[in-house]
Design an enzyme around this catalytic site. Structure first.
Site, PDB file in Angstrom:
ATOM      1  N   TYR A 189       0.858  -1.183   0.000  1.00 52.88           N
ATOM      2  CA  TYR A 189       0.000   0.000   0.000  1.00 52.88           C
ATOM      3  C   TYR A 189       0.895   1.234   0.000  1.00 52.88           C
ATOM      4  O   TYR A 189       1.554   1.529   0.993  1.00 52.88           O
ATOM      5  CB  TYR A 189      -0.896  -0.037   1.237  1.00 52.88           C
ATOM      6  CG  TYR A 189      -1.989   1.020   1.299  1.00 52.88           C
ATOM      7  CD1 TYR A 189      -2.208   1.916   0.255  1.00 52.88           C
ATOM      8  CD2 TYR A 189      -2.820   1.102   2.396  1.00 52.88           C
ATOM      9  CE1 TYR A 189      -3.220   2.858   0.320  1.00 52.88           C
ATOM     10  CE2 TYR A 189      -3.838   2.050   2.475  1.00 52.88           C
ATOM     11  CZ  TYR A 189      -4.023   2.922   1.435  1.00 52.88           C
ATOM     12  OH  TYR A 189      -5.013   3.858   1.510  1.00 52.88           O
ATOM     13  N   LYS A 248      -0.908  -1.022  -4.280  1.00 60.13           N
ATOM     14  CA  LYS A 248      -2.089  -0.152  -4.249  1.00 60.13           C
ATOM     15  C   LYS A 248      -1.556   1.257  -4.439  1.00 60.13           C
ATOM     16  O   LYS A 248      -0.944   1.835  -3.539  1.00 60.13           O
ATOM     17  CB  LYS A 248      -2.854  -0.283  -2.945  1.00 60.13           C
ATOM     18  CG  LYS A 248      -4.085   0.624  -2.888  1.00 60.13           C
ATOM     19  CD  LYS A 248      -4.815   0.517  -1.556  1.00 60.13           C
ATOM     20  CE  LYS A 248      -5.970   1.513  -1.520  1.00 60.13           C
ATOM     21  NZ  LYS A 248      -6.650   1.532  -0.196  1.00 60.13           N
TER      22      LYS A 248
END
Length: 301
Positions: A138, A166
């Site tokens: 992330y 992400k």
């Protein structure tokens, strides 16, 4: 039962519904999950920001994982968010997630401590070597203050479990930078709702989406239009969607999106303190956006 992940498509960062008394509302969780699966999503991510990770006990995250595996029955992958303060706890969490049937992990940098690049890479490496679960890094410097650079990914790609990112830098150029540097070695999932269509058009493999929690059918339609090159249809749907998508880029995104999903009958508005339910002018403003969106929603083919 483990479900193979290819890191392509729509992955809702699902809400964690609560009862008014503050307990996890597993029945409502199942209702929302079934709505996501019916719409055609490609996996779900548990206990992320929208899942109120900071308000969940570790054991509750594992309870959610076990329940999600029970109701999904291998139809879609179930990914668990990992957001720990120490490397030791992160490793233990990853191993327990594997034991309980997680299909993958979304991995944040160390929480609370603002680690430097070397520390972040070593933290990621420790988790990547502790489990064979596929990992989605992330990358969200806006909210977490840590930017995972291309040079850091140069080191991370040596680890086969690190498979995707992400992409939440809010810098659209970074999609192209990642593709130019790594080709398809690192799959890219857009992580910001308000630039999600642009991210797909630039070559992202999919999205980790927020408003999909309330509007799974519209999210899937927009994604499918983009993937089949029907850009006029995708853009028209995106323009309708934008006032709703902007609910995702606010500190109260959880309250906002829960209100939207509640209006659609697939959540309830309850949150855990210190978050509080909306009231007064703020509640009226958000509900008006939601009502306008629902009233003017397009007819999907």
């Amino acid at each position: 039962m483990s479900t193979k992940l290819n890191w392509e498509g729509i992955y809702p960062a699902v809400l964690t519904p609560f009862t008014k008394e503050g307990k996890i509302d597993f029945e409502m969780f199942a209702i929302n999950t079934e709505a996501q699966i019916k719409a055609g999503v490609h996996g779900i991510i548990l206990a992320g920001t929208l899942g109120e990770a900071s308000a969940l006990e570790t054991e509750e995250k594992f309870e959610l994982l076990q329940y999600a595996k029970k109701i999904t029955q291998g139809r879609i992958p179930v990914i668990l968010n990992l957001s720990e303060n120490t490397t030791k706890n992160a490793v233990n969490f990853a191993q327990k997630a594997k034991e309980l049937g997680a299909d993958g992990l979304m991995l944040l940098p160390p929480m609370r401590y603002k680690a430097d690049s070397r520390e972040v890479v070593e933290y990621f490496k420790a988790v990547a070597t502790a489990t064979d679960l596929p990992i989605l890094i992330y990358n969200n410097p806006v909210d977490y203050g840590i930017y995972v650079t291309l040079e850091m990914f140069d080191e991370l790609i040596e680890y086969p479990t690190i498979q995707a990112v992400k992409e939440s830098t809010r810098d659209l150029a970074n999609v192209t930078r990642m593709i130019n540097r790594f080709g398809k070695r690192i799959k890219i999932l857009g992580g910001v709702d308000t630039i999600c269509l642009e991210t797909l058009m630039l070559g992202a493999d999919g999205l980790v989406a927020g408003l999909v929690d309330a509007f799974p059918n519209e999210t899937m339609a927009m994604y499918n239009y983009a993937k089949t090159g029907e850009y006029d249809k995708a853009v028209a749907l995106y323009r309708w969607f934008m006032p709703l998508l902007e609910l995702d880029i606010h500190p109260k995104l959880i309250q906002y999106i829960k209100l939207a999903a509640t209006a659609e009958g697939i959540s309830n508005p309850y949150v855990r303190a210190p978050r509080l339910e909306l009231q007064g002018e703020e509640a009226e403003k958000v509900n008006k956006i939601i009502e306008e969106g629902r009233k003017n929603r397009p007819i999907l083919n």
